[in-house]
Design a protein around this motif. Structure first.
Motif, PDB file in Angstrom:
ATOM      1  N   MET A  91       7.814  -6.934  18.097  1.00 21.29           N
ATOM      2  CA  MET A  91       6.824  -7.996  18.236  1.00 21.29           C
ATOM      3  C   MET A  91       7.486  -9.333  17.942  1.00 21.29           C
ATOM      4  O   MET A  91       8.190  -9.480  16.937  1.00 21.29           O
ATOM      5  N   GLN A  92       7.255 -10.298  18.817  1.00 25.69           N
ATOM      6  CA  GLN A  92       7.851 -11.611  18.644  1.00 25.69           C
ATOM      7  C   GLN A  92       6.787 -12.659  18.336  1.00 25.69           C
ATOM      8  O   GLN A  92       5.744 -12.697  18.978  1.00 25.69           O
ATOM      9  N   VAL A  93       7.071 -13.480  17.349  1.00 27.86           N
ATOM     10  CA  VAL A  93       6.207 -14.605  17.000  1.00 27.86           C
ATOM     11  C   VAL A  93       7.012 -15.872  17.251  1.00 27.86           C
ATOM     12  O   VAL A  93       8.092 -16.051  16.698  1.00 27.86           O
ATOM     13  N   VAL A  94       6.498 -16.735  18.124  1.00 26.15           N
ATOM     14  CA  VAL A  94       7.209 -17.968  18.449  1.00 26.15           C
ATOM     15  C   VAL A  94       7.085 -18.940  17.284  1.00 26.15           C
ATOM     16  O   VAL A  94       5.988 -19.221  16.803  1.00 26.15           O
ATOM     17  N   MET A  95       8.212 -19.434  16.817  1.00 23.22           N
ATOM     18  CA  MET A  95       8.258 -20.386  15.712  1.00 23.22           C
ATOM     19  C   MET A  95       8.885 -21.688  16.212  1.00 23.22           C
ATOM     20  O   MET A  95       9.659 -21.686  17.169  1.00 23.22           O
ATOM     21  N   ARG A  96       8.562 -22.786  15.551  1.00 20.18           N
ATOM     22  CA  ARG A  96       9.068 -24.086  15.983  1.00 20.18           C
ATOM     23  C   ARG A  96       9.546 -24.891  14.781  1.00 20.18           C
ATOM     24  O   ARG A  96       9.021 -24.771  13.688  1.00 20.18           O
ATOM     25  N   ASN A  97      10.534 -25.728  15.038  1.00 20.23           N
ATOM     26  CA  ASN A  97      10.937 -26.737  14.064  1.00 20.23           C
ATOM     27  C   ASN A  97      11.486 -27.935  14.827  1.00 20.23           C
ATOM     28  O   ASN A  97      11.331 -28.015  16.056  1.00 20.23           O
ATOM     29  N   GLN A  98      12.098 -28.853  14.144  1.00 18.81           N
ATOM     30  CA  GLN A  98      12.567 -30.068  14.795  1.00 18.81           C
ATOM     31  C   GLN A  98      13.634 -29.793  15.833  1.00 18.81           C
ATOM     32  O   GLN A  98      13.861 -30.607  16.736  1.00 18.81           O
ATOM     33  N   GLU A  99      14.288 -28.668  15.745  1.00 21.43           N
ATOM     34  CA  GLU A  99      15.352 -28.330  16.680  1.00 21.43           C
ATOM     35  C   GLU A  99      14.835 -27.612  17.919  1.00 21.43           C
ATOM     36  O   GLU A  99      15.588 -27.381  18.866  1.00 21.43           O
ATOM     37  N   GLY A 100      13.554 -27.242  17.934  1.00 22.93           N
ATOM     38  CA  GLY A 100      13.000 -26.550  19.085  1.00 22.93           C
ATOM     39  C   GLY A 100      12.337 -25.241  18.703  1.00 22.93           C
ATOM     40  O   GLY A 100      11.807 -25.106  17.603  1.00 22.93           O
ATOM     41  N   LYS A 102      12.207 -20.985  18.164  1.00 22.25           N
ATOM     42  CA  LYS A 102      12.947 -19.774  17.844  1.00 22.25           C
ATOM     43  C   LYS A 102      11.908 -18.665  17.710  1.00 22.25           C
ATOM     44  O   LYS A 102      10.701 -18.930  17.652  1.00 22.25           O
ATOM     45  N   ALA A 103      12.345 -17.436  17.685  1.00 22.28           N
ATOM     46  CA  ALA A 103      11.402 -16.324  17.616  1.00 22.28           C
ATOM     47  C   ALA A 103      11.666 -15.488  16.378  1.00 22.28           C
ATOM     48  O   ALA A 103      12.823 -15.175  16.055  1.00 22.28           O
ATOM     49  N   PHE A 104      10.594 -15.178  15.673  1.00 22.44           N
ATOM     50  CA  PHE A 104      10.664 -14.232  14.567  1.00 22.44           C
ATOM     51  C   PHE A 104      10.306 -12.863  15.137  1.00 22.44           C
ATOM     52  O   PHE A 104       9.228 -12.675  15.697  1.00 22.44           O
ATOM     53  N   THR A 105      11.209 -11.913  15.034  1.00 25.38           N
ATOM     54  CA  THR A 105      10.998 -10.587  15.601  1.00 25.38           C
ATOM     55  C   THR A 105      10.787  -9.570  14.492  1.00 25.38           C
ATOM     56  O   THR A 105      11.542  -9.541  13.514  1.00 25.38           O
ATOM     57  N   THR A 106       9.751  -8.757  14.651  1.00 25.63           N
ATOM     58  CA  THR A 106       9.469  -7.724  13.670  1.00 25.63           C
ATOM     59  C   THR A 106       9.050  -6.452  14.398  1.00 25.63           C
ATOM     60  O   THR A 106       8.621  -6.498  15.553  1.00 25.63           O
ATOM     61  N   ALA A 107       9.217  -5.329  13.744  1.00 26.60           N
ATOM     62  CA  ALA A 107       8.768  -4.072  14.330  1.00 26.60           C
ATOM     63  C   ALA A 107       7.249  -4.059  14.419  1.00 26.60           C
ATOM     64  O   ALA A 107       6.560  -4.745  13.662  1.00 26.60           O
ATOM     65  N   GLY A 108       6.727  -3.287  15.346  1.00 24.95           N
ATOM     66  CA  GLY A 108       5.286  -3.192  15.522  1.00 24.95           C
ATOM     67  C   GLY A 108       4.656  -2.245  14.515  1.00 24.95           C
ATOM     68  O   GLY A 108       5.340  -1.629  13.695  1.00 24.95           O
ATOM     69  N   LEU A 109       3.341  -2.166  14.561  1.00 22.23           N
ATOM     70  CA  LEU A 109       2.625  -1.220  13.715  1.00 22.23           C
ATOM     71  C   LEU A 109       1.480  -0.606  14.503  1.00 22.23           C
ATOM     72  O   LEU A 109       0.991  -1.191  15.480  1.00 22.23           O
ATOM     73  N   ALA A 110       1.084   0.572  14.083  1.00 17.86           N
ATOM     74  CA  ALA A 110      -0.046   1.253  14.709  1.00 17.86           C
ATOM     75  C   ALA A 110      -0.851   1.961  13.630  1.00 17.86           C
ATOM     76  O   ALA A 110      -0.288   2.458  12.648  1.00 17.86           O
ATOM     77  N   ARG A 247       0.796 -21.859   7.947  1.00 20.00           N
ATOM     78  CA  ARG A 247       0.890 -21.802   9.406  1.00 20.00           C
ATOM     79  C   ARG A 247       2.218 -21.234   9.883  1.00 20.00           C
ATOM     80  O   ARG A 247       2.685 -21.549  10.965  1.00 20.00           O
ATOM     81  N   GLY A 248       2.793 -20.383   9.070  1.00 18.18           N
ATOM     82  CA  GLY A 248       4.060 -19.751   9.432  1.00 18.18           C
ATOM     83  C   GLY A 248       5.221 -20.360   8.673  1.00 18.18           C
ATOM     84  O   GLY A 248       5.280 -21.570   8.466  1.00 18.18           O
ATOM     85  N   ASN A 249       6.154 -19.506   8.271  1.00 17.65           N
ATOM     86  CA  ASN A 249       7.286 -19.965   7.468  1.00 17.65           C
ATOM     87  C   ASN A 249       8.443 -19.005   7.683  1.00 17.65           C
ATOM     88  O   ASN A 249       8.518 -17.959   7.060  1.00 17.65           O
ATOM     89  N   TYR A 250       9.332 -19.362   8.589  1.00 18.18           N
ATOM     90  CA  TYR A 250      10.480 -18.508   8.887  1.00 18.18           C
ATOM     91  C   TYR A 250      11.689 -19.383   9.132  1.00 18.18           C
ATOM     92  O   TYR A 250      11.759 -20.118  10.116  1.00 18.18           O
ATOM     93  N   ARG A 251      12.608 -19.373   8.195  1.00 17.94           N
ATOM     94  CA  ARG A 251      13.855 -20.140   8.311  1.00 17.94           C
ATOM     95  C   ARG A 251      13.574 -21.601   8.671  1.00 17.94           C
ATOM     96  O   ARG A 251      14.132 -22.169   9.598  1.00 17.94           O
ATOM     97  N   SER A 252      12.627 -22.177   7.925  1.00 18.61           N
ATOM     98  CA  SER A 252      12.227 -23.586   8.065  1.00 18.61           C
ATOM     99  C   SER A 252      11.499 -23.880   9.378  1.00 18.61           C
ATOM    100  O   SER A 252      11.407 -25.038   9.800  1.00 18.61           O
ATOM    101  N   ALA A 253      10.950 -22.859  10.007  1.00 19.02           N
ATOM    102  CA  ALA A 253      10.161 -23.048  11.227  1.00 19.02           C
ATOM    103  C   ALA A 253       8.719 -22.623  10.971  1.00 19.02           C
ATOM    104  O   ALA A 253       8.425 -21.907  10.012  1.00 19.02           O
ATOM    105  N   TRP A 254       7.809 -23.071  11.853  1.00 15.88           N
ATOM    106  CA  TRP A 254       6.381 -22.801  11.712  1.00 15.88           C
ATOM    107  C   TRP A 254       5.817 -22.272  13.030  1.00 15.88           C
ATOM    108  O   TRP A 254       6.458 -22.380  14.086  1.00 15.88           O
TER     109      TRP A 254
END
Length: 372
Positions: A91-100, A102-110, A247-254
């Motif tokens: 599963m990919q979550v689109v993240m953004r910062n001043q540089e543009g 990036k995607a946070f990728t994690t395994a799915g769940l069921a 609102r999201g926090n991954y390697r300085s992206a939101w």
């Protein structure tokens, strides 16, 4: 004003801390098979002792273990719930910062079985944290029940297990209620439910994504509030519970933007927590106006100090912003913190350990100036 003796405290923080280099190195060795689980735990223990000592030395009244035993703030917990399985789906979550972007990728769940609590989650981690504190209240952070649903949605629920989805919500609340009781039995009196969904839903783009996969995006926050409240209905006396909504926090992206306006009235009036950690570190976070719905008796922890960069805020600017927020909520109901954790995932945000400590110290100093 008097010093608060119950959480949340005037100077507080969300929970995660940058992992020290020795811990990163130990995890790499563990992944390569060069270090066993006992050896990794010993490194974790030492890092947590140091982190707790740092928090207490600064003057924080609550201390966490920095989430040092986790890879991410939420999935390490969710995968331990009975009935929930990790899947091969990425599963990919689109993240953004001043540089543009990036995607946070994690395994799915069921959800492939009845949701239940197999055994208390993070029990050993909390016991160790409690043993490591001397002056601070040990604080445990876990993902909100909402996160079990928000990440994958109703489509991830096996309908042969739950032909009536209402039973899923009921079981989810019951599992969390059991977790809360178990933590209270271990002596936990400060628990935080981390919930990005209640912030993401303020963003029209995220509501559109939810609607596109068949969810009731306009009322999802009502469902989440109801589920959390059911989990909290019989919480033990003496336990203080807060929620953190970012609102999201991954390697300085939101991931999301927009104020709390869409969820504010129901959130602040109906969610049965003692305090709200709210993100207000930049213009993307919106204004303080939604705080007008906060009723008496609830604390709002203003996340005015960013964890996205190492730039240190001006204390006078922070005081001015606290004053502005006090036009909507009485000053006595306000506290101060960073806007999110410093390391929601093991990778951490783009700042140094020294910058992290400086920000935490700034929060304590400003809180002392404002509230005494």
């Amino acid at each position: 004003m008097q010093r608060r003796t119950e959480p949340p405290f005037r100077a507080d923080h969300v929970g995660s801390l940058l992992r020290p280099p020795a811990l990163h190195a130990a995890r790499e060795r563990f992944a390569k098979g060069e270090l066993d689980a006992e050896g990794l735990r010993a490194v974790e223990d030492e890092a947590i002792r140091d982190a707790v000592a740092m928090q207490e030395e600064i003057g924080l009244q609550a201390a966490t273990d920095g989430e040092f035993r986790r890879t991410s703030w939420h999935m390490d917990f969710i995968y331990q719930l009975g009935g929930i399985e990790r899947t091969d789906e990425q599963m990919q979550v689109v993240m953004r910062n001043q540089e543009g972007e990036k995607a946070f990728t994690t395994a799915g769940l069921a959800v492939r079985g009845k949701v239940h609590l197999r055994e208390p989650i993070f029990a050993d981690a909390f016991r160790f944290l409690a043993s490591a504190t001397t002056s601070a209240v040990p604080k445990l952070t876990i993902p909100s029940p909402s996160m079990v649903h928000y990440r994958a949605g109703t489509s991830a629920i096996d309908r042969t297990v739950y032909p009536d989805v209402e039973e899923f919500w009921s079981d989810l609340s019951a599992a969390y209620a059991a977790q809360i009781r178990a933590m209270a039995d271990l002596g936990c009196r400060y628990l935080q439910l981390d919930d990005t969904s209640l912030a993401y839903l303020n963003d029209p783009a995220h509501r559109a994504q939810l609607a596109a996969r068949g969810e009731d995006a306009e009322h999802a926050h009502i469902r989440y509030i109801k589920t959390i409240n059911a989990a909290l209905a019989d919480r033990p006396e003496g336990m203080r519970i807060t929620t953190h909504m970012c609102r999201g926090n991954y390697r300085s992206a939101w991931a999301a933007e927009g104020g709390y306006d869409f969820v504010a009235e129901a959130l602040f009036n109906e969610l049965d927590v003692d305090g709200f950690f709210c993100e207000f570190d930049d213009e993307r976070s919106g204004s303080f106006a939604p705080l007008r719905f906060v009723p008496p008796g609830k604390q709002v922890v203003l996340g005015l100090v960013t964890t996205k960069t190492g730039r240190l805020e001006d204390p006078d600017d922070l005081k001015r912003r606290i004053d502005e927020a006090s036009k909507y909520v009485p000053l006595d109901q306000l506290c101060l913190s960073p806007q999110c954790g410093f390391s929601s995932t093991v990778e951490g945000n783009a700042l140094t350990m020294e910058e992290q400590v400086a920000k935490l110290r700034l929060i304590v100093d400003v809180a002392q100036d404002v509230w005494g």
